[in-house]
Design a protein around this motif. Structure first.
Motif, short mmCIF file in Angstrom:
data_model
loop_
_atom_site.label_atom_id
_atom_site.label_comp_id
_atom_site.label_asym_id
_atom_site.label_seq_id
_atom_site.Cartn_x
_atom_site.Cartn_y
_atom_site.Cartn_z
N PRO A 1 0.70 -1.24 -0.21
CA PRO A 1 0.08 -0.06 0.10
C PRO A 1 0.94 1.37 -0.02
O PRO A 1 0.30 2.33 -0.24
CB PRO A 1 -0.84 -0.26 1.46
N ARG A 2 2.15 0.92 0.27
CA ARG A 2 3.10 2.51 0.10
C ARG A 2 3.48 2.71 -1.08
O ARG A 2 4.39 3.58 -1.32
CB ARG A 2 4.11 2.01 1.12
N VAL A 3 3.19 1.86 -2.17
CA VAL A 3 3.64 2.11 -3.49
C VAL A 3 2.42 2.14 -4.54
O VAL A 3 1.54 1.28 -4.46
CB VAL A 3 4.64 0.84 -4.04
N ARG A 4 2.44 3.30 -5.09
CA ARG A 4 1.25 3.61 -6.09
C ARG A 4 1.79 3.73 -7.69
O ARG A 4 2.48 4.86 -7.85
CB ARG A 4 0.29 4.73 -5.54
N VAL A 5 1.90 2.91 -8.26
CA VAL A 5 2.41 2.77 -9.93
C VAL A 5 1.43 3.89 -10.43
O VAL A 5 -0.07 3.64 -10.74
CB VAL A 5 2.30 1.69 -10.52
N ARG A 6 1.98 4.95 -11.06
CA ARG A 6 1.51 5.99 -12.02
C ARG A 6 1.60 5.71 -13.50
O ARG A 6 0.50 6.19 -14.22
CB ARG A 6 1.92 7.38 -11.49
N ASP A 7 2.58 5.45 -13.92
CA ASP A 7 2.87 5.25 -15.42
C ASP A 7 4.04 4.28 -15.74
O ASP A 7 4.95 4.16 -14.89
CB ASP A 7 3.30 6.58 -15.78
N VAL A 8 3.76 3.59 -16.90
CA VAL A 8 4.82 2.66 -17.28
C VAL A 8 5.03 2.70 -18.64
O VAL A 8 4.31 3.02 -19.48
CB VAL A 8 4.46 1.21 -17.12
N ARG A 9 6.56 3.28 -19.22
CA ARG A 9 6.69 3.60 -20.28
C ARG A 9 7.70 2.52 -20.97
O ARG A 9 8.75 2.46 -20.33
CB ARG A 9 7.33 4.96 -20.30
N LEU A 10 7.41 2.11 -21.96
CA LEU A 10 8.28 1.11 -22.80
C LEU A 10 9.42 1.76 -23.47
O LEU A 10 9.28 2.83 -24.09
CB LEU A 10 7.34 0.17 -23.80
N LEU A 11 10.59 1.54 -23.06
CA LEU A 11 11.80 2.09 -23.43
C LEU A 11 12.43 1.43 -24.99
O LEU A 11 12.86 1.82 -25.85
CB LEU A 11 12.78 2.32 -22.62
N ASP B 1 4.52 6.68 -7.01
CA ASP B 1 4.43 7.48 -5.64
C ASP B 1 4.85 6.28 -4.58
O ASP B 1 4.29 5.36 -4.57
CB ASP B 1 3.12 7.80 -5.37
N TYR B 2 5.74 6.70 -3.70
CA TYR B 2 6.10 6.18 -2.63
C TYR B 2 5.99 6.54 -1.48
O TYR B 2 6.57 7.81 -1.07
CB TYR B 2 7.60 5.53 -2.64
N GLN B 3 5.41 5.81 -0.35
CA GLN B 3 5.16 6.63 0.94
C GLN B 3 6.21 6.11 2.04
O GLN B 3 6.80 4.98 2.25
CB GLN B 3 3.88 5.88 1.71
N HIS B 4 7.10 7.26 2.45
CA HIS B 4 8.34 6.88 3.24
C HIS B 4 7.89 6.57 4.77
O HIS B 4 6.64 6.49 4.98
CB HIS B 4 9.14 7.99 3.31
N ALA B 5 8.78 6.03 5.35
CA ALA B 5 8.49 5.65 6.83
C ALA B 5 7.81 6.54 7.93
O ALA B 5 7.10 6.32 8.70
CB ALA B 5 9.96 5.12 7.37
N ASP B 6 8.36 7.98 7.48
CA ASP B 6 7.70 9.04 8.20
C ASP B 6 6.45 9.37 7.68
O ASP B 6 5.65 10.43 8.57
CB ASP B 6 8.73 10.44 8.32
N GLY B 7 5.80 8.87 6.69
CA GLY B 7 4.57 9.16 5.97
C GLY B 7 4.43 9.88 4.96
O GLY B 7 3.48 10.20 4.51
N HIS B 8 5.51 10.68 4.80
CA HIS B 8 5.32 11.80 3.58
C HIS B 8 5.60 10.72 2.39
O HIS B 8 6.13 9.61 2.20
CB HIS B 8 6.38 12.74 3.46
N TRP B 9 4.91 11.38 1.16
CA TRP B 9 4.95 10.61 -0.12
C TRP B 9 5.84 11.38 -1.20
O TRP B 9 6.15 12.63 -1.13
CB TRP B 9 3.62 10.71 -0.97
N SER B 10 6.61 10.62 -1.81
CA SER B 10 7.48 11.24 -2.97
C SER B 10 7.14 10.34 -4.15
O SER B 10 6.89 9.28 -4.34
CB SER B 10 9.01 11.12 -2.69
#
Length: 223
Positions: free
Chosen positions: A27-37, A50-59
Protein backbone atom coordinates in the motif's frame (compact mmCIF):
# COMPACT_ATOMS: atom_id res chain seq x y z
CA UNK A 1 1.47 2.89 -33.19
CA UNK A 2 4.22 1.62 -30.88
CA UNK A 3 5.92 -1.74 -31.31
CA UNK A 4 5.37 -3.91 -28.25
CA UNK A 5 2.49 -1.72 -27.09
CA UNK A 6 -0.13 -1.42 -29.85
CA UNK A 7 1.46 -3.69 -32.47
CA UNK A 8 3.45 -6.92 -31.96
CA UNK A 9 7.20 -6.75 -31.50
CA UNK A 10 9.54 -9.34 -33.08
CA UNK A 11 8.45 -11.89 -30.47
CA UNK A 12 4.75 -11.19 -31.08
CA UNK A 13 4.18 -9.30 -27.83
CA UNK A 14 1.86 -6.36 -27.20
CA UNK A 15 0.85 -4.53 -24.03
CA UNK A 16 4.39 -4.48 -22.67
CA UNK A 17 3.64 -1.13 -21.03
CA UNK A 18 1.08 -2.73 -18.70
CA UNK A 19 3.49 -4.58 -16.41
CA UNK A 20 3.18 -3.38 -12.81
CA UNK A 21 0.11 -1.23 -13.29
CA UNK A 22 -2.09 -3.63 -11.30
CA UNK A 23 0.25 -4.19 -8.34
CA UNK A 24 -1.54 -3.92 -4.98
CA UNK A 25 0.65 -5.90 -2.58
CA UNK A 26 2.36 -2.87 -1.04
CA UNK A 27 0.00 0.00 0.00
CA UNK A 28 3.00 2.33 0.21
CA UNK A 29 3.57 2.04 -3.57
CA UNK A 30 1.21 3.48 -6.21
CA UNK A 31 2.26 2.93 -9.81
CA UNK A 32 1.37 5.99 -11.89
CA UNK A 33 2.83 5.29 -15.33
CA UNK A 34 4.83 2.66 -17.22
CA UNK A 35 6.73 3.67 -20.36
CA UNK A 36 8.26 1.12 -22.74
CA UNK A 37 11.81 2.13 -23.66
CA UNK A 38 12.97 -0.91 -25.66
CA UNK A 39 11.82 -4.41 -26.61
CA UNK A 40 14.45 -5.64 -29.04
CA UNK A 41 14.43 -9.06 -27.34
CA UNK A 42 14.28 -8.36 -23.62
CA UNK A 43 12.23 -5.47 -22.24
CA UNK A 44 13.36 -2.15 -20.78
CA UNK A 45 10.75 -0.02 -19.00
CA UNK A 46 10.64 3.27 -17.09
CA UNK A 47 8.08 3.21 -14.28
CA UNK A 48 6.88 6.25 -12.35
CA UNK A 49 5.39 5.57 -8.92
CA UNK A 50 4.50 7.30 -5.69
CA UNK A 51 6.24 5.95 -2.58
CA UNK A 52 5.26 6.55 1.04
CA UNK A 53 8.31 6.92 3.29
CA UNK A 54 8.59 5.63 6.86
CA UNK A 55 7.71 9.07 8.26
CA UNK A 56 4.49 9.12 6.23
CA UNK A 57 5.34 11.61 3.48
CA UNK A 58 4.99 10.67 -0.19
CA UNK A 59 7.48 11.20 -3.00
CA UNK A 60 7.29 10.53 -6.74
CA UNK A 61 10.09 8.34 -8.06
CA UNK A 62 11.09 6.75 -11.35
CA UNK A 63 12.97 3.50 -11.92
CA UNK A 64 14.16 1.73 -15.05
CA UNK A 65 13.71 -2.04 -15.01
CA UNK A 66 15.26 -4.59 -17.34
CA UNK A 67 13.08 -7.66 -17.85
CA UNK A 68 14.91 -10.62 -19.38
CA UNK A 69 12.65 -13.26 -17.84
CA UNK A 70 13.47 -15.64 -15.00
CA UNK A 71 16.16 -18.30 -15.04
CA UNK A 72 17.61 -21.39 -13.39
CA UNK A 73 21.09 -22.69 -12.62
CA UNK A 74 22.48 -26.00 -11.34
CA UNK A 75 25.64 -27.16 -9.61
CA UNK A 76 26.63 -30.60 -10.88
CA UNK A 77 28.77 -32.46 -8.35
CA UNK A 78 30.37 -35.86 -7.88
CA UNK A 79 30.62 -36.55 -4.12
CA UNK A 80 32.78 -39.65 -4.52
CA UNK A 81 35.45 -37.90 -6.59
CA UNK A 82 34.93 -34.47 -4.92
CA UNK A 83 34.53 -32.72 -8.24
CA UNK A 84 32.14 -30.19 -9.77
CA UNK A 85 31.23 -29.67 -13.40
CA UNK A 86 31.28 -26.07 -14.62
CA UNK A 87 31.23 -24.32 -17.98
CA UNK A 88 33.39 -21.64 -19.54
CA UNK A 89 31.98 -19.19 -22.07
CA UNK A 90 32.44 -15.64 -23.32
CA UNK A 91 30.40 -12.96 -21.56
CA UNK A 92 30.64 -9.59 -23.28
CA UNK A 93 29.13 -7.52 -20.41
CA UNK A 94 31.88 -8.81 -18.09
CA UNK A 95 34.54 -8.24 -20.75
CA UNK A 96 33.52 -4.64 -21.32
CA UNK A 97 33.50 -4.02 -17.56
CA UNK A 98 37.03 -5.07 -16.68
CA UNK A 99 37.21 -8.85 -16.92
CA UNK A 100 40.53 -9.73 -18.64
CA UNK A 101 39.07 -11.85 -21.46
CA UNK A 102 35.36 -12.25 -20.72
CA UNK A 103 35.69 -16.03 -20.42
CA UNK A 104 33.79 -16.85 -17.23
CA UNK A 105 33.65 -20.11 -15.29
CA UNK A 106 30.02 -20.74 -14.39
CA UNK A 107 27.46 -23.28 -13.33
CA UNK A 108 25.15 -24.36 -16.15
CA UNK A 109 22.24 -21.93 -16.44
CA UNK A 110 19.60 -20.51 -18.73
CA UNK A 111 16.30 -18.71 -19.02
CA UNK A 112 13.05 -20.50 -18.25
CA UNK A 113 11.14 -19.26 -21.28
CA UNK A 114 7.81 -21.09 -20.86
CA UNK A 115 9.16 -24.03 -18.83
CA UNK A 116 9.00 -24.78 -15.12
CA UNK A 117 12.36 -24.12 -13.40
CA UNK A 118 13.21 -27.79 -12.85
CA UNK A 119 12.42 -28.73 -16.45
CA UNK A 120 14.42 -25.77 -17.75
CA UNK A 121 17.52 -26.59 -15.74
CA UNK A 122 17.45 -30.23 -16.82
CA UNK A 123 17.40 -29.03 -20.43
CA UNK A 124 20.19 -26.52 -19.86
CA UNK A 125 22.38 -29.06 -18.07
CA UNK A 126 22.04 -31.47 -20.98
CA UNK A 127 22.68 -28.80 -23.62
CA UNK A 128 25.66 -27.20 -21.90
CA UNK A 129 27.39 -30.11 -20.16
CA UNK A 130 26.05 -33.17 -21.99
CA UNK A 131 24.80 -34.74 -18.74
CA UNK A 132 21.22 -35.92 -18.28
CA UNK A 133 20.75 -35.56 -14.53
CA UNK A 134 18.32 -37.51 -12.38
CA UNK A 135 16.84 -36.04 -9.21
CA UNK A 136 17.66 -32.36 -8.64
CA UNK A 137 17.67 -30.57 -5.31
CA UNK A 138 16.17 -27.11 -5.03
CA UNK A 139 18.57 -24.88 -3.11
CA UNK A 140 16.97 -21.39 -3.14
CA UNK A 141 15.57 -18.67 -5.41
CA UNK A 142 17.23 -15.26 -5.55
CA UNK A 143 16.73 -11.83 -7.11
CA UNK A 144 20.20 -11.37 -8.52
CA UNK A 145 20.20 -7.60 -9.15
CA UNK A 146 17.01 -6.20 -7.60
CA UNK A 147 17.96 -2.57 -8.11
CA UNK A 148 17.38 -2.73 -11.86
CA UNK A 149 16.84 -6.29 -13.18
CA UNK A 150 13.57 -8.14 -12.56
CA UNK A 151 15.06 -11.63 -13.01
CA UNK A 152 14.51 -14.26 -10.31
CA UNK A 153 17.04 -17.09 -10.52
CA UNK A 154 16.20 -20.59 -9.26
CA UNK A 155 19.18 -22.54 -7.88
CA UNK A 156 19.51 -26.33 -8.02
CA UNK A 157 22.11 -29.00 -7.37
CA UNK A 158 22.40 -32.52 -8.75
CA UNK A 159 24.95 -35.34 -8.75
CA UNK A 160 26.64 -36.38 -11.98
CA UNK A 161 28.85 -39.28 -13.00
CA UNK A 162 30.16 -40.99 -16.11
CA UNK A 163 26.79 -42.75 -16.33
CA UNK A 164 24.85 -39.48 -16.65
CA UNK A 165 26.80 -38.26 -19.67
CA UNK A 166 24.60 -38.73 -22.72
CA UNK A 167 26.02 -36.13 -25.14
CA UNK A 168 29.05 -33.94 -25.76
CA UNK A 169 27.54 -30.71 -24.43
CA UNK A 170 28.88 -27.36 -25.51
CA UNK A 171 25.57 -25.54 -25.91
CA UNK A 172 23.31 -24.96 -28.89
CA UNK A 173 25.38 -23.83 -31.87
CA UNK A 174 22.32 -22.37 -33.63
CA UNK A 175 21.94 -19.96 -30.70
CA UNK A 176 25.57 -18.86 -30.93
CA UNK A 177 26.69 -20.83 -27.88
CA UNK A 178 30.31 -22.01 -27.71
CA UNK A 179 30.65 -23.57 -24.27
CA UNK A 180 33.60 -25.47 -22.80
CA UNK A 181 32.84 -28.09 -20.13
CA UNK A 182 35.26 -27.84 -17.20
CA UNK A 183 35.60 -30.39 -14.41
CA UNK A 184 37.29 -29.11 -11.25
CA UNK A 185 38.32 -30.54 -7.92
CA UNK A 186 35.94 -28.96 -5.43
CA UNK A 187 38.65 -27.55 -3.16
CA UNK A 188 40.41 -26.09 -6.19
CA UNK A 189 37.13 -24.42 -7.23
CA UNK A 190 36.97 -22.76 -3.81
CA UNK A 191 40.55 -21.57 -4.27
CA UNK A 192 39.57 -20.06 -7.62
CA UNK A 193 36.92 -17.97 -5.83
CA UNK A 194 39.57 -16.63 -3.47
CA UNK A 195 41.89 -15.91 -6.39
CA UNK A 196 39.17 -14.13 -8.36
CA UNK A 197 39.26 -16.60 -11.25
CA UNK A 198 35.68 -17.62 -10.50
CA UNK A 199 33.88 -14.27 -10.51
CA UNK A 200 30.33 -15.27 -11.44
CA UNK A 201 27.84 -14.63 -8.61
CA UNK A 202 25.56 -17.64 -9.08
CA UNK A 203 28.55 -19.98 -9.25
CA UNK A 204 30.10 -18.57 -6.08
CA UNK A 205 26.77 -18.88 -4.27
CA UNK A 206 26.32 -22.53 -5.22
CA UNK A 207 29.92 -23.49 -4.44
CA UNK A 208 29.71 -21.86 -1.02
CA UNK A 209 26.36 -23.55 -0.39
CA UNK A 210 27.98 -26.89 -1.29
CA UNK A 211 30.73 -26.24 1.25
CA UNK A 212 28.47 -24.98 4.05
CA UNK A 213 25.22 -26.92 3.68
CA UNK A 214 25.50 -29.12 0.60
CA UNK A 215 27.29 -32.29 -0.48
CA UNK A 216 30.76 -31.16 0.68
CA UNK A 217 29.67 -29.71 4.03
CA UNK A 218 30.80 -31.10 7.41
CA UNK A 219 27.29 -32.39 8.03
CA UNK A 220 27.45 -34.41 4.82
CA UNK A 221 30.89 -35.72 5.72
CA UNK A 222 32.39 -33.81 2.83
CA UNK A 223 35.18 -32.04 4.70
Amino acid sequence: MTEGVDVPDQRGRTGLDQAGRDLTGNPRVRVRDVRLLACNWYVLRATTFDYQHADGHWSTQQRETYDRGNGATVLLYDPARRTVLLTRQFRYPAYVNGHPDGMLLETAAGLLDDEAPEAAIRREAAEETGHTVGEVERVFSVYMSPGSVTERLHFYAAPYSAATRTAQGGGVAEEGEDIEVVELDFDHALDLIRDGEIADAKTIMLLQWAALNGPFSPAAGGL
